[in-house]
Scaffold this motif. Structure first.
Motif, PDB file in Angstrom:
ATOM      1  N   ILE A 208      -8.044   3.251   0.469  1.00 10.16           N
ATOM      2  CA  ILE A 208      -6.744   3.113  -0.182  1.00 10.16           C
ATOM      3  C   ILE A 208      -6.770   3.918  -1.470  1.00 10.16           C
ATOM      4  O   ILE A 208      -7.690   3.777  -2.284  1.00 10.16           O
TER       5      ILE A 208
ATOM      6  N   LEU B 207      -2.888   6.230   1.467  1.00 11.62           N
ATOM      7  CA  LEU B 207      -4.258   6.170   1.956  1.00 11.62           C
ATOM      8  C   LEU B 207      -5.055   7.335   1.374  1.00 11.62           C
ATOM      9  O   LEU B 207      -4.488   8.370   1.006  1.00 11.62           O
TER      10      LEU B 207
ATOM     11  N   TRP C 183      -1.739   1.625  -4.659  1.00 12.42           N
ATOM     12  CA  TRP C 183      -1.047   0.422  -4.208  1.00 12.42           C
ATOM     13  C   TRP C 183      -0.416  -0.279  -5.403  1.00 12.42           C
ATOM     14  O   TRP C 183      -0.704   0.055  -6.557  1.00 12.42           O
TER      15      TRP C 183
ATOM     16  N   ILE D 237       0.859  -1.192   0.000  1.00  9.71           N
ATOM     17  CA  ILE D 237       0.000   0.000   0.000  1.00  9.71           C
ATOM     18  C   ILE D 237       0.891   1.237   0.000  1.00  9.71           C
ATOM     19  O   ILE D 237       1.774   1.382   0.857  1.00  9.71           O
TER      20      ILE D 237
ATOM     21  N   GLY E 101      -6.802   1.869   6.543  1.00  9.82           N
ATOM     22  CA  GLY E 101      -7.091   1.409   5.194  1.00  9.82           C
ATOM     23  C   GLY E 101      -7.016  -0.109   5.159  1.00  9.82           C
ATOM     24  O   GLY E 101      -6.288  -0.723   5.945  1.00  9.82           O
TER      25      GLY E 101
END
Length: 876
Positions: A629, A604, A632, A601, A611
């Protein structure tokens, strides 16, 4: 009224039996309420009455929620002296109160109810004007002659004392005492012992021999070449330049250190810094490390030499536990203890003779290099693994094995191949990415942190007698009253360390828990609760409680089911298990979260809430549901724990997984997912180690740079604040810092920077970060641009202080500390992160009321989002 007449009754200036002496009797005022780790926010009730420094014995009683009849009064205690030479004075004052029904408070509020704060007043007397070195151990704030010094030495490191010039005669010392359960325990009735140690300074540059960091000498060779020697400028005026480091007859050194320009090394008046260097050649029969440092006092001053010597700890065999050194990411020298796999071990199941790591986290206050630590696996001498016991830099692991401490863990592991070269190792190899982790007490908490933040590297885990999180250890119910939203911002900044919220990250990893049933240090509730939470997450642990056992006992690391568990996962099944077909990833901070199932990730959407990514695997197609999120990517795991997908369905959108090495999945404002490979976003958005609360500054990849404004020449308290921050960095993290009055240079600065004043006053322009920042200032007001774009105005007033994160080029990070006046600057500076659990978000604007009401006196605070704008969850 002056100090009580007994205060200096045994100190007559005409006699001057000693060059320096502490008063034999100390006045106490208290107790007052204090919450867990609340002192950094101010929260001193006496601040409402003008501060303890303004009070005399004529001010007899003060309202307090703890004592009988609601009144705190004066009392006295005596100094328990330690014999010293005439040029020093040392003793301990015991702070406790019998005017409070502690039993009722504890029965109602638990450990929170017996934490307290109080003030103690004593003094130092000198026969002549002297420069004095002062240690205050067991407190984090003290005043000398009405000058404030914040940070102190809560954990008895005695690494970075105050150096101050004092005139002939008597000098008042006021010490703010806070009874912290984690530091002092939960004994009844509660009491705190504060040690005061005052010494006449030697002057010039002092080498601190007892703090030298050097490897063990193993079979005639150093286990690591890096050495660190702390030095201190014991002058109150004039900088010192370290010019050269050389060895005595027993060793030869290379030129010092990494990168050009390390020397000369500037050391401000009173500052302590570690000097690092490489040791190339050591005689086979050497018994000690001998070091000489050439230095100069001021520009063009006379050159002098100071020397230090430390005996080597010798280890007879390369297969025994040994201390080796390496560089922490911040550039300082750290160490870990390594026990290589023994030649007697039969390690057939391991492919290519490559063995995993048994990673052992020590508890609070434990030296990794101690005999107790080194011998804890003597009962398994033939274990097929590399046993690594990291130090975490300090005995308290700096920040409880979190950002600073965990960076040390990973640096220590990464340094093992260099150890192999330095020692000509020809035994079994090592897999740096396969860990079985364990730890006791705070080390058990460190194991929970590793499990929830580095899951893809862990074969199995054995957290022992560890606590869930700091807020669960001693609850925060005794904090001063404040708006609930303010409290929510504080607690949100601790989310990454609340392992009870991250239990789903452990699903798929074999875990054994063990805890003494009669533990009165870390109650067994913590292990029981985590076992329950893991069960509710859809997984299970092998759970053991040992009847009749308390917190620590001989054999705690191997008793019960531990030995067969460790043998099984290190020898019989040394592989990282494949994840279930359904698994989840939860994070509060992308910067300190590694991969899980190969998923990393990056950003956020809202920084002040968790998240999560929920995954369901169907061979090469993964169904993914995402919450909070923004960005990523996949990092293909080194192990085979996950079948890597070629396609993903993200919230009902199907996308191909790119084959190129660098790409990201990103969610747009209209909640549509796409794949991008352009990395230009890193230039203007929050990236990598810039994520996190104020503690993100600990992720520096170089030394800390402290910049002073031009007005510091006329306002000496600026330099005092800078010196205090440097002292605290070295005290609590053994971290190095450079104090400078030069303007910031984005092209030459390495590491993270601390600005004492607004960035634009220190040479930082908005063009350096490529965007307008949401915090600004005029002569009359501070402005915050909130999440809706509205520019909020806060009238500058006496006592106002501000601290916040600031993005720097190339992923760097700054911390800005500003005050409307000296009170405001010192109020903001005390929020510079030193201890875990304080809960400092990305920015805090303090009003004068914070002095007595803590968080209740905050004008605004919150987090920055992915584009460095103030989050909608902020308090503004």
């Amino acid at each position: 009224m002056q100090l009580q007449t007994a205060l200096f009754s045994s100190l007559a200036l005409s006699q001057c039996a000693s060059q320096i002496s502490l008063s034999p009797t100390w006045d106490l005022l208290g107790p007052f309420q204090i919450g867990t780790r609340e002192a950094e926010w101010g929260a001193d009730p006496l601040s409402f009455h003008g501060g303890f420094q303004s009070l005399t014995l004529e001010n007899t009683t003060f309202p307090s929620s703890l004592p009988i009849n609601g009144s705190a009064t004066w009392s006295t205690t005596t100094l328990s002296r330690t014999p010293t030479l005439s040029n020093s004075s040392r003793g301990t004052i015991s702070v406790s109160f019998n005017n409070t029904n502690w039993d009722i408070l504890r029965s109602t509020y638990g450990w929170s109810g017996i934490q307290f704060q109080a003030w103690a007043r004593g003094g130092i007397e000198l026969c002549a004007e002297e420069t004095v070195v002062v240690y205050v151990v067991g407190a984090n704030e003290f005043w000398i002659d009405d000058r404030q010094y914040f940070g102190g030495d809560m954990y008895a490191y005695k690494r970075a004392p105050l150096v101050v010039k004092l005139g002939r005669g008597k000098h008042k010392i006021d010490i703010r005492v806070t009874h912290d359960i984690r530091a002092f325990g939960g004994g009844m009735p509660p009491s705190v012992g504060v040690e005061v140690d005052a010494r006449i300074a030697k002057g010039g540059l002092v080498a601190v021999e007892e703090e030298i960091v050097v490897s063990d000498l193993v079979a005639g060779r150093l286990a690591g070449k890096w050495v660190s020697l702390p030095v201190r400028n014991e002058e109150t005026e004039g900088w010192i330049e370290v010019l050269e480091v050389s060895g005595g007859d027993v060793c030869k050194f290379t030129k010092v250190s990494i990168g050009e320009g390390y020397l000369p090394l500037g050391i401000a008046p009173g500052q302590s810094r570690p000097v690092k260097f490489l040791v190339e050649g050591i005689g086979f029969n050497s018994s000690a490390l001998a070091v000489k440092i050439k230095y100069r006092l001021g520009n063009g001053g006379k050159e002098n030499w100071v020397s230090a010597r430390k005996p080597f700890a010798t280890v007879v065999s390369l297969e025994l536990p040994q201390k080796y050194t390496f560089l922490h990411p911040s550039g300082i020298v750290s160490y870990a203890v390594l026990r290589p796999p023994p030649s007697i071990a039969s390690c057939d199941p391991h492919p290519n003779n490559i063995l995993p790591i048994l990673l052992v986290f020590h508890g609070a206050g434990v030296e990794a290099d101690s005999d107790q630590s080194k011998s804890q696996y003597d009962g398994m001498p033939d274990l097929c693994s590399w046993v690594v016991i990291p130090s975490g830099v300090t005995t308290w692991s700096g920040d409880d094995w979190h950002i600073w401490g965990f960076a040390d863990v990973e640096a220590g592991i990464k340094a093992i191949p260099q150890w192999m070269k330095d020692t000509n190792w020809n035994g079994q190899g090592i897999d740096l990415h396969k860990w079985v982790i364990t730890g006791h007490s705070n080390g058990g908490q460190g194991a929970w942190y590793a499990l929830t933040h580095r899951n893809d590297k862990i074969i199995a885990a054995a957290p022992l007698s560890g606590y869930l999180s700091i807020p669960a250890y001693v609850p925060y119910c005794m904090w001063h009253e404040s708006d609930p939203k303010k409290k929510s911002v504080v607690f949100a900044s601790l989310n990454s360390y609340k392992h009870e919220l991250l239990a789903e990250n452990m699903v798929g990893t074999p875990i054994i828990q063990q805890h003494g049933q009669d533990d009165d240090n870390v109650p067994v509730f913590h292990s029981r609760r985590m076992s329950q939470l893991i069960t509710e997450a859809g997984w299970k642990t092998d759970y053991w409680e040992i009847p009749g056992r308390v917190h620590w006992w001989e054999g705690v690391m191997l008793d019960g089911g531990l030995s067969p568990f460790l043998r099984h996962y290190l020898e019989d099944s040394p592989t990282i298990a494949e994840l279930p077909s359904k698994f989840s990833i939860i994070t509060a901070n992308p910067a300190d979260m590694g991969s899980r199932g190969g998923i990393v990730i990056d950003q956020l959407s809202a920084p002040d809430q968790l998240g999560r990514i929920d995954v369901e695997v169907f061979d090469s197609l993964w169904h993914i549901r995402v919450s909070n999120i923004r960005r990523w990517h996949f990092e293909k795991p080194r192990s085979s724990r996950s079948r890597f997908p070629t396609r993903v369905i993200i919230d009902d959108q199907e996308l191909e997984v790119p084959s190129q090495p660098e790409y990201w999945f990103i969610c747009s404002l209209d909640l549509k997912w796409s794949v991008v490979s352009n990395s230009d976003w890193k230039l203007e958005e929050r990236v990598g180690q810039q994520w996190g609360s104020l503690g993100a500054y600990l992720s520096t990849k170089g030394p800390f740079n402290i910049y002073l404004p031009q007005e510091s020449a006329t306002s000496p308290y600026y330099a005092e604040v800078a010196s205090g921050i440097s002292r605290n960095l070295f005290q609590y993290f053994a971290a190095d810092s450079e104090i400078s009055s030069n303007l910031f240079s984005p092209n030459t600065t390495v590491g993270n920077s601390i600005f004492i004043g607004f960035p634009e006053d220190l040479g930082v322009s908005l063009s350096d970060i490529g965007q307008e920042f949401p915090i600004s200032k005029s002569k009359a007001a501070v402005f915050l641009r909130d999440a809706s774009g509205y520019r909020r105005r806060y009238q500058i007033e006496p006592g106002m202080g501000l601290i916040y994160l600031y993005p720097l080029p190339k992923g760097g990070l700054g911390i800005v500390i500003w005050g409307a006046d000296e009170v405001g600057l010192r109020s903001a500076a005390r929020l510079f992160p030193l201890r875990t659990g304080v809960g400092q978000p990305d920015f805090v604007l303090l009003g004068r009321e914070a002095g007595w009401s803590g968080v209740g006196g905050v004008r605004a605070m919150g987090m920055f989002d992915f584009s460095w704008n103030i989050s909608s969850g902020a308090y503004v």
